[in-house]
Write a protein that holds these residues in place. Structure first.
Motif, short mmCIF file in Angstrom:
data_model
loop_
_atom_site.label_atom_id
_atom_site.label_comp_id
_atom_site.label_asym_id
_atom_site.label_seq_id
_atom_site.Cartn_x
_atom_site.Cartn_y
_atom_site.Cartn_z
N LEU A 84 -8.81 -129.15 19.99
CA LEU A 84 -9.27 -128.20 20.50
C LEU A 84 -9.32 -128.11 22.31
N ALA A 85 -10.12 -128.90 22.59
CA ALA A 85 -10.56 -129.13 23.94
C ALA A 85 -9.43 -129.26 24.77
N ILE A 86 -8.21 -129.98 24.08
CA ILE A 86 -6.94 -129.84 25.23
C ILE A 86 -6.37 -128.59 25.27
N GLY A 87 -6.51 -127.60 24.01
CA GLY A 87 -6.05 -126.39 24.09
C GLY A 87 -6.97 -125.38 25.25
N ALA A 88 -8.34 -125.61 25.12
CA ALA A 88 -9.08 -124.92 26.01
C ALA A 88 -9.23 -125.49 27.52
N HIS A 89 -8.47 -126.69 27.86
CA HIS A 89 -8.33 -127.06 29.11
C HIS A 89 -7.00 -126.23 29.48
N ALA A 90 -5.96 -126.33 28.84
CA ALA A 90 -4.61 -125.83 29.14
C ALA A 90 -4.82 -124.07 29.25
N ILE A 91 -5.70 -123.17 28.47
CA ILE A 91 -6.13 -122.08 28.53
C ILE A 91 -6.91 -122.00 29.95
N ARG A 92 -7.63 -122.72 30.37
CA ARG A 92 -8.29 -122.69 31.65
C ARG A 92 -7.50 -122.80 32.82
N ARG A 93 -6.72 -123.78 32.69
CA ARG A 93 -5.54 -124.07 33.82
C ARG A 93 -4.80 -122.90 34.16
N ALA A 94 -4.40 -122.12 33.04
CA ALA A 94 -3.67 -121.01 33.04
C ALA A 94 -4.27 -119.74 33.40
N ALA A 95 -5.69 -119.89 33.40
CA ALA A 95 -6.40 -118.52 33.72
C ALA A 95 -5.97 -117.47 33.01
N ILE A 96 -6.01 -117.54 31.66
CA ILE A 96 -5.74 -116.54 30.86
C ILE A 96 -6.54 -115.39 30.98
#
Length: 335
Positions: free
Chosen positions: A145-157
């Motif tokens: 889930l942290a991998i997903g959280a990092h991707a979400i943060r990278r994309a600035a959703i």
């Protein structure tokens, strides 16, 4: 103590060795549960990048502290802890810029070095996060889930934007839920109807699209012809990775979370016309782990962990987890 090692692609062995001895700035942990992820499946199949054999797999770890020295996080003997399995150097340009997740000298437990498929393990104290309030199942899924959280943060959703997530595997499902928590409208894309139904029924995504049934048109219909402002690939499939920009709106972002070993090809005029932002998302940081721990009560852990076996039965069950017809989302191994 007992441990399981992947000797070479397609071959596991159950062995015994002496328990490790803690060194200064390390903690001795008892492993309680290990999550099986795509990295482990690909390593066993022989198609995982950054990998050498023999290797003790396992980096999604639920553990308990057996020995530890005084530390800044006030973690004590007997505490439950989540392990952040990325060992960074703290000195390279990435680390100096706060990007420990892509350290130039990174060593990931279970990938570059031996992981947690063993009864006891020693790790640096600074990669432990307290988790006394979590169940062992929750602890074992914090890392993906942290991998997903990092991707979400990278994309600035941002709230109310349309997001396409390609791939309804564990990482993709995590991205979907975390994007929802940010307020995005999520479109799940996959060819596996059972996985799509899970995303709809258990995760509660807004829309599901079968990738084999004119997906561009379906996504255009959903978004009033504008497509998605953020697209995430969580499949690692070459065809899916190359198709991602087709689902992205002009001015959008395409985030590569899944990893393919080969080359990718894009038509430059098509991606240039959209002024596409192409970004990769690798691993996660302490901030991402802490965020996931704070919101994991919003995640359907019980339905997400579909298969669980005792440590001594892992080898006999592993091949079955590779077969889509068995409906595996997340398998775990119990100690």
């Amino acid at each position: 103590m007992k441990y399981i090692v992947c000797e070479k692609p397609g071959e596991f062995s159950l062995k015994e060795k002496e328990a490790p001895v803690r060194k200064k700035n390390e903690a001795l942990l008892k492993i309680n549960k290990v999550g099986i992820c795509g990295t482990d499946l690909h390593a066993y199949a022989g198609n995982q990048a950054f990998f050498t054999y023999p290797r003790i797999l396992g980096h999604e770890l639920a553990s308990e502290v057996i020995e530890i020295e005084d530390n800044e996080r006030n973690i004590k003997t007997g505490d439950k802890v989540v392990v952040m399995p990325y060992l960074s150097c703290g000195k390279c340009i990435a680390c100096r810029n706060g990007k420990t997740n892509c350290c130039t000298n990174i060593s990931v437990l279970g990938v570059h070095g031996d992981g947690g498929m063993q009864e006891f393990i020693t790790v640096p104290v600074n990669i432990l996060l307290p988790a006394n309030n979590l169940s062992f199942d929750e602890m074992a899924i914090v890392e993906p889930l942290a991998i997903g959280a990092h991707a979400i943060r990278r994309a600035a959703i941002v709230k109310d934007e349309f997001v396409v997530v390609i791939g309804c595997g564990p990482i993709g499902i995590g991205i979907m839920k975390l994007a929802q928590i940010q307020g995005a409208k999520v479109i799940a894309l996959d060819m596996n109807i059972d996985r799509l139904n899970y995303a709809k029924q258990e995760i509660g995504v807004d829309y599901i699209v079968n990738a084999s049934d004119n997906p561009i048109k379906k996504i255009e219909d959903i978004t009033n012809g504008e497509l998605a402002t953020a697209v995430f690939d969580a499949s690692g499939n070459k065809h899916a990775l190359e198709a991602g920009p087709n689902y992205m709106a002009h001015g959008g972002r395409f985030v590569l979370v899944g990893l393919s070993k080969g080359e990718l090809t894009y038509t430059h005029p098509a991606v240039h016309a959209k002024e596409m932002t192409l970004m990769c998302s690798r691993n996660a940081t302490t901030e991402d782990f802490e965020y996931v721990i704070s919101v994991i009560d919003q995640f359907p852990t019980d339905s997400f962990v579909t298969h669980s076996v005792p440590f001594t039965e892992m080898i006999s069950n592993f091949d079955s987890w590779l077969k889509p017809e068995n409906g595996v989302i997340k398998a775990t191994v119990n100690f």
